[in-house]
Scaffold this motif. Structure first.
Motif, PDB file in Angstrom:
ATOM      1  N   VAL A 166       5.610   2.640 -13.973  1.00 14.08           N
ATOM      2  CA  VAL A 166       6.482   2.864 -12.822  1.00 14.08           C
ATOM      3  C   VAL A 166       7.183   1.558 -12.510  1.00 14.08           C
ATOM      4  O   VAL A 166       6.529   0.551 -12.219  1.00 14.08           O
ATOM      5  CB  VAL A 166       5.679   3.356 -11.593  1.00 14.08           C
ATOM      6  N   SER A 167       8.471   1.570 -12.577  1.00  8.88           N
ATOM      7  CA  SER A 167       9.257   0.342 -12.356  1.00  8.88           C
ATOM      8  C   SER A 167       9.826   0.353 -10.947  1.00  8.88           C
ATOM      9  O   SER A 167      10.540   1.290 -10.552  1.00  8.88           O
ATOM     10  CB  SER A 167      10.380   0.257 -13.385  1.00  8.88           C
ATOM     11  N   ILE A 198       2.912   9.434 -10.472  1.00  9.44           N
ATOM     12  CA  ILE A 198       2.127   9.518 -11.709  1.00  9.44           C
ATOM     13  C   ILE A 198       1.351  10.828 -11.781  1.00  9.44           C
ATOM     14  O   ILE A 198       1.326  11.512 -12.800  1.00  9.44           O
ATOM     15  CB  ILE A 198       1.173   8.305 -11.824  1.00  9.44           C
ATOM     16  N   VAL A 199       0.733  11.217 -10.641  1.00  6.88           N
ATOM     17  CA  VAL A 199      -0.116  12.417 -10.621  1.00  6.88           C
ATOM     18  C   VAL A 199       0.716  13.689 -10.683  1.00  6.88           C
ATOM     19  O   VAL A 199       0.443  14.603 -11.469  1.00  6.88           O
ATOM     20  CB  VAL A 199      -1.016  12.417  -9.363  1.00  6.88           C
ATOM     21  N   SER A 200       1.770  13.779  -9.843  1.00  7.46           N
ATOM     22  CA  SER A 200       2.553  15.020  -9.760  1.00  7.46           C
ATOM     23  C   SER A 200       3.395  15.262 -10.999  1.00  7.46           C
ATOM     24  O   SER A 200       3.565  16.393 -11.442  1.00  7.46           O
ATOM     25  CB  SER A 200       3.434  15.004  -8.514  1.00  7.46           C
ATOM     26  N   GLU A 201       3.945  14.182 -11.568  1.00  6.32           N
ATOM     27  CA  GLU A 201       4.800  14.330 -12.746  1.00  6.32           C
ATOM     28  C   GLU A 201       4.022  14.175 -14.048  1.00  6.32           C
ATOM     29  O   GLU A 201       4.598  14.259 -15.137  1.00  6.32           O
ATOM     30  CB  GLU A 201       5.936  13.308 -12.680  1.00  6.32           C
ATOM     31  N   SER A 226       0.834  -1.195   0.000  1.00  8.10           N
ATOM     32  CA  SER A 226       0.000   0.000   0.000  1.00  8.10           C
ATOM     33  C   SER A 226       0.874   1.253   0.000  1.00  8.10           C
ATOM     34  O   SER A 226       0.615   2.217  -0.723  1.00  8.10           O
ATOM     35  CB  SER A 226      -0.915  -0.009   1.230  1.00  8.10           C
ATOM     36  N   LYS A 227       1.943   1.233   0.813  1.00  9.12           N
ATOM     37  CA  LYS A 227       2.876   2.367   0.858  1.00  9.12           C
ATOM     38  C   LYS A 227       3.560   2.559  -0.493  1.00  9.12           C
ATOM     39  O   LYS A 227       3.702   3.688  -0.982  1.00  9.12           O
ATOM     40  CB  LYS A 227       3.909   2.110   1.955  1.00  9.12           C
ATOM     41  N   LEU A 228       3.992   1.451  -1.093  1.00  6.14           N
ATOM     42  CA  LEU A 228       4.638   1.509  -2.412  1.00  6.14           C
ATOM     43  C   LEU A 228       3.727   2.165  -3.440  1.00  6.14           C
ATOM     44  O   LEU A 228       4.134   3.057  -4.190  1.00  6.14           O
ATOM     45  CB  LEU A 228       4.983   0.093  -2.875  1.00  6.14           C
ATOM     46  N   PHE A 229       2.481   1.698  -3.489  1.00  6.64           N
ATOM     47  CA  PHE A 229       1.563   2.171  -4.524  1.00  6.64           C
ATOM     48  C   PHE A 229       1.119   3.609  -4.282  1.00  6.64           C
ATOM     49  O   PHE A 229       0.810   4.331  -5.225  1.00  6.64           O
ATOM     50  CB  PHE A 229       0.361   1.226  -4.645  1.00  6.64           C
ATOM     51  N   ARG A 230       1.083   4.036  -3.022  1.00  5.98           N
ATOM     52  CA  ARG A 230       0.780   5.448  -2.747  1.00  5.98           C
ATOM     53  C   ARG A 230       1.847   6.351  -3.354  1.00  5.98           C
ATOM     54  O   ARG A 230       1.559   7.379  -3.954  1.00  5.98           O
ATOM     55  CB  ARG A 230       0.687   5.694  -1.235  1.00  5.98           C
ATOM     56  N   LYS A 231       3.099   5.933  -3.170  1.00  4.34           N
ATOM     57  CA  LYS A 231       4.205   6.722  -3.732  1.00  4.34           C
ATOM     58  C   LYS A 231       4.181   6.686  -5.256  1.00  4.34           C
ATOM     59  O   LYS A 231       4.475   7.681  -5.924  1.00  4.34           O
ATOM     60  CB  LYS A 231       5.538   6.195  -3.199  1.00  4.34           C
ATOM     61  N   ALA A 232       3.802   5.528  -5.812  1.00  5.35           N
ATOM     62  CA  ALA A 232       3.712   5.408  -7.267  1.00  5.35           C
ATOM     63  C   ALA A 232       2.607   6.310  -7.810  1.00  5.35           C
ATOM     64  O   ALA A 232       2.778   6.978  -8.831  1.00  5.35           O
ATOM     65  CB  ALA A 232       3.459   3.956  -7.653  1.00  5.35           C
TER      66      ALA A 232
END
Length: 805
Positions: A579-580, A570-573, A560-566
């Motif tokens: 995302v690898s 995606i949203v900010s950039e 869940s933590k990983l995917f939040r950062k992913a």
């Protein structure tokens, strides 16, 4: 002032709508108006020297001027005087002149209406005189029973021969409802009107007589009760006789109707009790404090879904399919669950009713996060039955389960009955979560209630203290969960069959993550599978270095933590590319590794042995360390050990001493310290002096973690033997086993978790007790058995032969 002074009818005149009273012709009465349309109508009448018509709103439509919300017959009259009052109201003095009928009314122009005269049909005075005589007689009777009846009215109607005037005068003093008043007011057939007035007076006389009787009955109780109670009793009796308490009557009827509907489904005792309480409520005043409590009880009972069952038949095939769909591995647990429902399915197919409810209650035992509750969820889905969860952790009050007696303030049914209400079925799947954490204190022992609930011989007549009658729980499928079997009382253990769910191996965690956790978390975070790239080595690294648990709950949190950062990336950039996440950039997402099981040392050491331990989050490898110091043979132990473990260390020390004394454990004389005189005289020293001239300090690292249990016996003995003989312990061997004073190795628990920990630590060989080797090896995952040699030992001699170099 007569009507001739005004325009002829029909004509449009201002409209005033009153809320309560009907006015009659030739009456002069004050009207208090606060409605802006009524005030506007008065202003228009005064300014234009017009008549007005005063009518009455229908029940439930007060303050409404919509067509149909007021009566179409009223009194035509004029405004004699108008006064504005300080509170914003307007007082007018109204003089009635004649009855009028509203012919046309427009809601757009709602202050005026088209009105015509509403005149009485012609009649014969001779035929009316006899009716008037009867009417006068009835009015006299009414005046005798009604002390508030105007005395001068009798004289007026005796001196008057105008039938219409007499009817109007009497109608104005009668206590009747709006609809009945309108019926008398609008009747144009004077004969029919007079007869209806006579009938109304007769009813009022009867009502007043009954009221008088009721008052006398209530007066007989006044010496025993407070004055307020007397007034409430009088109101109650009047409402009962006059039928004015419609809301309460409707509620009572609804309760009786619902009770009748479930009569055949609920226990006879329950039906009698509920019926009795409904009858009691019907006799009780609605403002009584007890009425609210009684009404709550009735509503709670009627909410129980008596006769409502999930009608889907039990299918072991559906159960197996759902379990396999929702869970990876757990083969033994799934097999036992399937067997349990196979028996139930057969009983259903053969229609063996008396045995349907008999059966063992399943209890899933294992560390947190291994899937105990989710197994119950799968059972619920497979059976198409609602799932209810009762969290027992920390529950100390027995009334939480059994219900509170109705004598207590805020009493409610117990959690078991509430679960049936919430499920809306009498046969849900109920999860008794954390049954090992029930606590007993001065408020009772909840485990005693669970004995009744989980016993198939008793739970068909479970008595809830709030309901005060037995309720059938035999059709409920109870599934319990627990973390620690030792904390469950023996009597409660006897009611259940335990299915142990052990730790997952790294390989099992990988498959669970790949097939269940990652797809679920991707969906939860709004990600597509094509947007995230994660290799097998990356998932394995996350499992081994970022989680340390028996189950997969924390592993889910890591993903869940990983995917939040992913998602943030995606949203900010605004990057829609994949995302690898790999072993090289994993630190950018999860920081540094948190956990790491100590790997087998490459170099063997003296006084260091690898022990295996069971913890609440799975197995672990504990390195047992020892040093010898010049002293007098004192053993000291550190490492936050419990009493059992401290005793085990003393037993291990004694066993090693005995081995040295019997020369089974060889000690090099060179390592025995000598006194100066012994050195000078070159005196040989007995090998037993080795443990007399050294103090042993035994330590198990991670002092902050409490440790207890006897299974470290052979590990501590090996460590002590190593330090005393100055022989190294093989670094790639781990061991577990309880040691007796005679040197025998006894079986231990938690073998699967311990061997998984040894597998993670890359041990080449593990020593386990012979009995565990014979009975528990089938439960060990094949990948664990293939990765290392598992050897059975019987005595400490066998252990030392394998471990010491």
């Amino acid at each position: 002032m007569e009507l001739e002074n005004y325009d002829s009818f029909p004509q449009e005149i201002p409209l005033i709508i009153e809320e309560d009273i009907f006015l009659y012709p030739f009456m002069i009465a004050p009207l208090f108006l606060d409605d802006k349309e009524n005030i506007a109508a008065v202003e228009e009448a005064i300014n234009n020297d017009k008549l007005v018509i005063v009518t009455v709103s229908k029940p439930g439509h007060e303050n409404s001027r919509k067509e149909g919300d007021f009566y179409d017959v009223g009194v035509i009259g004029n405004i004699m005087r108008k006064v504005s009052l300080p509170d914003g109201k307007t007082k007018v003095l109204f003089q009635g002149l004649a009855k009028g009928k509203i012919l046309n009314y427009s809601e757009e122009k709602n202050t005026v209406a088209k009105v015509d005269l509403h005149e009485t049909k012609e009649y014969s005075q001779e035929s009316i005189d006899s009716i008037i005589e009867v009417l006068r007689d009835q009015v006299k009777k009414l005046s005798r029973v009604n002390s508030k009846f105007p005395v001068d009215l009798i004289k007026t109607i005796e001196e008057n021969d105008d039938a219409v005037r007499i009817a109007d005068l009497i109608s104005s003093v009668l206590r009747i409802k709006k609809d009945d008043a309108y019926k008398l007011f609008s009747e144009t057939d004077i004969e029919k009107r007079l007869l209806e007035i006579i009938e109304t007076i007769k009813k009022e006389i009867e009502a007043l007589k009954i009221q008088k009787e009721i008052t006398q009955k209530v007066n007989s109780k006044i010496e025993k009760t407070h004055k307020d109670y007397f007034l409430k009793e009088q109101i109650k009796a009047i409402q009962k006789e006059l039928g004015s308490d419609n809301q309460k009557d409707n509620e009572i009827k609804a309760y009786k109707k619902k009770l009748k509907k479930i009569k055949n489904s609920m226990p006879k005792e329950g039906y009698k009790e509920t019926k009795k309480q409904i009858e009691k409520l019907s006799r009780m005043h609605q403002d009584s404090p007890d009425a609210s409590l009684l009404q709550t009880y009735i509503e709670q009972v009627l909410e129980i879904p008596f006769g409502e069952y999930a009608d889907a038949r039990i299918s072991v095939t559906n159960v197996e399919e759902q379990l396999n769909k929702d869970h990876y591995s757990l083969d033994k647990a799934k097999e036992r669950i399937a067997e349990y429902f196979a028996v139930k399915e057969l009983l259903e197919l053969r229609n063996i009713e008396t045995l349907k409810s008999k059966g063992t209650v399943l209890c899933f035992v294992g560390p947190p996060g291994v899937g105990k509750t989710s197994l119950a969820n799968s059972i619920s889905k497979a059976l198409h039955r609602p799932l209810e969860r009762i969290a027992l952790g920390g529950m100390e009050d027995v009334n939480e389960l059994r219900g509170h007696r109705r004598t207590y303030v805020g009493a409610m049914p117990g959690r078991l009955v509430k679960s049936l209400v919430d499920a809306k079925k009498m046969n849900p799947v109920v999860v008794l979560d954390e049954i090992d954490k029930l606590g007993a204190n001065h408020r009772g022992d909840p485990t005693a209630v669970m004995l009744e609930v989980l016993d198939p011989e008793q739970n068909h007549e479970f008595r809830d203290l709030y309901l005060n009658f037995a309720i059938d729980l035999s059709q409920v499928i109870f599934v319990a969960t627990a973390n620690d079997l030792r904390r469950i009382p023996p009597a409660l253990k006897d009611r259940m069959e335990f299915i142990e769910i052990s730790s997952y191996t790294p390989n099992e965690k990988y498959h669970i993550a790949k097939d269940y956790l990652i797809p679920q978390e991707l969906e939860k975070h709004g990600l597509k599978k094509s947007e995230i790239s994660m290799s097998k080595p990356t998932i394995e690294k996350i499992i081994s270095e970022y989680t340390r648990e028996a189950g997969v709950r924390n592993l889910r949190r890591v993903f869940s933590k990983l995917f939040r950062k992913a998602v943030k990336k995606i949203v900010s950039e605004n990057d829609t590319s994949k995302v690898s996440i790999n072993t090289q950039n994993l630190k950018h997402y999860l920081d540094n590794p948190i956990f790491e099981i100590d790997q087998a040392d490459k170099k063997s050491q003296v006084g260091v042995a690898n022990g295996l331990a069971w913890t609440a989050v799975g197995g672990d490898v504990l390195k047992t360390e020892a040093v010898k110091l010049r002293g007098k043979g004192i053993l000291s132990v550190t490492g936050n050990m419990g009493d059992v473990m401290k005793e085990s260390s003393r037993i291990s020390y004694s066993v090693v001493k005995l081995l040295i004394d019997e020369r089974k454990l060889k000690v090099d004389e060179k390592v025995i310290p000598k006194t100066a005189k012994e050195k000078e005289d070159n005196i040989s020293v007995d090998v037993s002096e080795i443990y007399k001239r050294y103090d042993i300090h035994l330590h198990i690292p991670e002092g902050a973690t409490p440790k207890d249990g006897p299974s470290a016996g052979i590990t501590m003995a090996t460590t002590i033997a190593s330090i005393l003989t100055n022989k190294a312990v093989k670094s790639d061997i781990a061991m577990t086993g309880e040691l007796t004073l005679t040197g025998k190795v006894l079986p231990i628990g938690g073998l699967k978790e311990k061997l998984i920990a040894a597998h993670k630590a890359k041990m080449k060989k593990v020593l386990i007790p012979r009995k565990n080797f014979q009975r528990d090896l089938d439960d060990i995952p094949s990948e664990v058995k293939k990765s290392m040699e598992i050897k059975a030992v019987d005595t400490i001699d066998d252990v030392l032969k394998e471990t010491l170099i």
